[in-house]
Design an enzyme around this catalytic site. Structure first.
Site, PDB file in Angstrom:
ATOM      1  N   ASP A   3       0.816  -1.213   0.000  1.00 20.06           N
ATOM      2  CA  ASP A   3       0.000   0.000   0.000  1.00 20.06           C
ATOM      3  C   ASP A   3       0.853   1.267   0.000  1.00 20.06           C
ATOM      4  O   ASP A   3       2.069   1.213   0.201  1.00 20.06           O
ATOM      5  CB  ASP A   3      -0.966  -0.003   1.200  1.00 20.06           C
ATOM      6  CG  ASP A   3      -0.292  -0.445   2.507  1.00 20.06           C
ATOM      7  OD1 ASP A   3       0.948  -0.363   2.592  1.00 20.06           O
ATOM      8  OD2 ASP A   3      -0.996  -0.857   3.427  1.00 20.06           O
TER       9      ASP A   3
ATOM     10  N   ASN B 173      -7.417  -3.226  14.155  1.00 19.00           N
ATOM     11  CA  ASN B 173      -8.799  -3.601  13.823  1.00 19.00           C
ATOM     12  C   ASN B 173      -8.847  -4.778  12.845  1.00 19.00           C
ATOM     13  O   ASN B 173      -9.872  -5.057  12.245  1.00 19.00           O
ATOM     14  CB  ASN B 173      -9.550  -2.397  13.244  1.00 19.00           C
ATOM     15  CG  ASN B 173      -8.901  -1.876  11.964  1.00 19.00           C
ATOM     16  OD1 ASN B 173      -7.938  -2.453  11.461  1.00 19.00           O
ATOM     17  ND2 ASN B 173      -9.423  -0.791  11.428  1.00 19.00           N
TER      18      ASN B 173
ATOM     19  N   HIS C  80      -7.027  -5.025  10.055  1.00 19.21           N
ATOM     20  CA  HIS C  80      -6.779  -4.737   8.636  1.00 19.21           C
ATOM     21  C   HIS C  80      -5.472  -5.362   8.161  1.00 19.21           C
ATOM     22  O   HIS C  80      -4.532  -5.549   8.929  1.00 19.21           O
ATOM     23  CB  HIS C  80      -6.891  -3.236   8.313  1.00 19.21           C
ATOM     24  CG  HIS C  80      -5.765  -2.374   8.769  1.00 19.21           C
ATOM     25  ND1 HIS C  80      -5.966  -1.164   9.399  1.00 19.21           N
ATOM     26  CD2 HIS C  80      -4.420  -2.507   8.677  1.00 19.21           C
ATOM     27  CE1 HIS C  80      -4.804  -0.596   9.649  1.00 19.21           C
ATOM     28  NE2 HIS C  80      -3.851  -1.398   9.233  1.00 19.21           N
TER      29      HIS C  80
ATOM     30  N   GLU D 270      -9.649  -2.179   5.278  1.00 20.30           N
ATOM     31  CA  GLU D 270     -10.310  -1.950   6.558  1.00 20.30           C
ATOM     32  C   GLU D 270     -11.521  -2.874   6.708  1.00 20.30           C
ATOM     33  O   GLU D 270     -11.962  -3.492   5.729  1.00 20.30           O
ATOM     34  CB  GLU D 270     -10.755  -0.476   6.629  1.00 20.30           C
ATOM     35  CG  GLU D 270      -9.617   0.536   6.501  1.00 20.30           C
ATOM     36  CD  GLU D 270      -8.846   0.748   7.810  1.00 20.30           C
ATOM     37  OE1 GLU D 270      -8.801  -0.168   8.658  1.00 20.30           O
ATOM     38  OE2 GLU D 270      -8.263   1.843   7.972  1.00 20.30           O
TER      39      GLU D 270
END
Ligand code: GLP
Length: 228
Positions: free
Chosen positions: A62, A131, A133, A138
């Site tokens: 990313d 979380n 990811h 996400e």
């Protein structure tokens, strides 16, 4: 999914570095998927002394949208600093999404095509968001998603604020999709520290849900999770 636990971050990093080096020894032309964040730094530190990477190709997971490669918070800067400036890799074989492209959708499509043209990812290392990811996928991301522009959650922007030194963390990023990651022949996920404990236990529980992106890895035949 195979699990390996380590007594310390250093031990986890040494083991991950060994997997990295051995994969290149087995296949000097391997295509690697590479993560950023704090977790893989120890692995990269150990890899730089031993890596003969001339023919290796790399694709980063990313990059932020709207900041250039020379911005201190960019993943491009991170990768130069922690890995690429220390190894003999051919710069032509290094790939990071261009978050400054004027046509971001075209950039995402180009990235997917480059991965396919390289013969797909052979080994992908992943970090884990608090979380759940992976990359910047996400919660709520479809498991068949491909490289695209995503909006970052507040908590993710906060978790990554350190490198922006008070400046606003970008709101969007380009990320490989979960489907892109799952196409990798082999996957190694690294998770270390108290802040990841809850996400690690959720992954260990075996729950499969788009609300917990890392759980997509349960559907992949060759995943190793390294935990410290
Ligand atoms: C960022 C990256 C992820 C990484 C995550 C965890 O959000 N896009 O790829 O896994 O951070 O980072 P850290 O290892 O610093 O906890």
């Amino acid at each position: 999914m195979k699990w390996q636990s380590f007594a310390s971050y250093d031990e986890l990093s040494a083991y991950a570095a060994r997997l990295f080096i051995e994969a290149i020894r087995d296949n000097p032309r391997i295509v690697l998927g590479l993560p950023t964040g704090r977790t893989p730094i120890g692995m990269y530190q150990r890899v730089v002394n031993e890596c003969s990477c001339r023919d290796v190709a790399t694709f980063n997971l990313d990059e932020y949208v709207g900041i250039s490669c020379d911005h201190p918070g960019s993943y491009c800067t991170y990768m130069q600093e922690h890995l690429f400036s220390h190894i003999d890799i051919n710069p032509a074989n290094v790939h990071i999404p261009d978050g400054t492209a004027t046509d971001l959708a075209a950039e995402c499509a180009r990235y997917e095509q480059q991965i396919a043209a390289a013969g797909h990812l052979g080994l992908t290392f992943l970090g884990l968001g608090q979380n759940g990811h992976i990359g910047f996928n996400e919660p709520g991301t479809p498991f068949d998603s491909r490289t695209r522009v995503v909006e970052l959650t507040k908590s993710t922007r906060l978790a990554n604020a350190a490198l922006f030194e008070g400046e606003a963390v970008p709101t969007h990023a380009i990320t490989m999709g979960i489907g892109t990651i799952l196409d990798s022949k082999r996957i190694v996920l690294l998770a270390s520290g108290e802040s990841k404990r809850e996400a690690v236990e959720r992954l260990r529980s075996g729950e499969v849900s788009e609300e917990f992106p890392a759980s997509a890895l349960h559907g992949h035949p060759d995943v190793t999770v390294l935990v410290a």
